[in-house]
Design an enzyme around this catalytic site. Sequence first.
Site, short mmCIF file in Angstrom:
data_model
loop_
_atom_site.label_atom_id
_atom_site.label_comp_id
_atom_site.label_asym_id
_atom_site.label_seq_id
_atom_site.Cartn_x
_atom_site.Cartn_y
_atom_site.Cartn_z
CE1 TYR A 140 -2.98 -3.08 0.48
CE2 TYR A 140 -3.53 -2.31 2.67
CZ TYR A 140 -3.69 -3.23 1.66
OH TYR A 140 -4.57 -4.26 1.81
CG ASN B 8 -7.28 -12.43 -1.83
OD1 ASN B 8 -8.48 -12.18 -1.96
ND2 ASN B 8 -6.37 -11.51 -1.62
#
Length: 339
Positions: free
Chosen positions: A58, A183
């Site tokens: 990020y 995920n």
Amino acid sequence: MELTAERHSIPLSDGNKIPLIGLGTYANPRQTPKGTAYNAVKVAIETGYRHIDGAMVYFNEDEVGQAIRDKIADGTVKREDIFYCGKLWNTFHPPHLVRPTLEKTLELLKLDFVDLYIVEMPTAFKILTEGIKTTNDIQPGDTYYPKDDNGKYLYHETDLRATWEAMEACKDAGLVKSLGVSNFNKRQLELILTKPGLKHRPVLNQVECHPYFTQPKLLEYCRQNSIVIVGYSPLGTSRDPAWVNLKCPPMLEDEVLVSIAKKHNKTTAQVALRFNVQRGVVVIPKSFNTARIKENFEIFDFCLSEDEMKTIEGLNKNIRFVELLMWADHPEYPFHDDY
Ligand code: A2P
């Protein structure tokens, strides 16, 4: 258990705890002015958030760490009150890179440990920065998304079990309290859970989860295996056309959510968050807006009835906002499977 603004943590299978709501900190780094994440994290901690969800990819972990440390320094919280989640990015899966990458995160945060470290995706990418030996060798840049001259993503052979063993070593070294994944589909979770000599189980799986994508099968499988689900994009994403599936209509405008929200004098965002929290799913809504950071935390002064919970479950469309189709040809792309 009655959930309150002060007490809303749930147990993890390793004996640690996780607050049911955390602040998401991903925003497009190219469009977000420096200092925005710093302010958001400070406001969040002042509001009562005790869980911050971050990642090296990020590109704002330094700001996030600074905000956490400043709120500790001014006496608002103690380090042990804060739960920080960091993530191992796709280019750092080879076992010898795992610890230096976590150490880089700690260096950016200027913290001694993270509460949680998770494998961000099961899809390893090619490492363009050859010869990473120390944390100094890891620098932000385009190498996080390696592509060939034709714009095709460059992948790396994935050995999730080997990566997991390196994650376990980080916990044993005291750099992280709890380990998890993100995920991962059922098959990939099973690969870890059935690994011979498994030392530390993944305590959670961070996946997309909200009223339009309620994850009934994965949730049930995870419950059976004492794995907590952390729901990302619990409000239905920022709807950035660069990576969001816009075939799915805006969730926060859903008529059913609007009518339930009206009944409780709440917003649809608060209803969507409360829905997950009330069924034990952790939510990590991102907001860098002071009013919305506060709004999203005001979910402990109302309760959805059993009927309302069932009605919201019925909104499930089984469509992902976050399909990550650009990586659909990766051998470990997780979303081809039913769950
Ligand atoms: P903003 O930061 O301007 O509040 P994610 O899916 O990554 O969690 O992103 C959530 C998106 O929803 C962000 O674009 C965020 O923008 C926006 N958002 C956050 N809280 C609210 C809310 N209470 N109502 C409407 N939009 C929200």
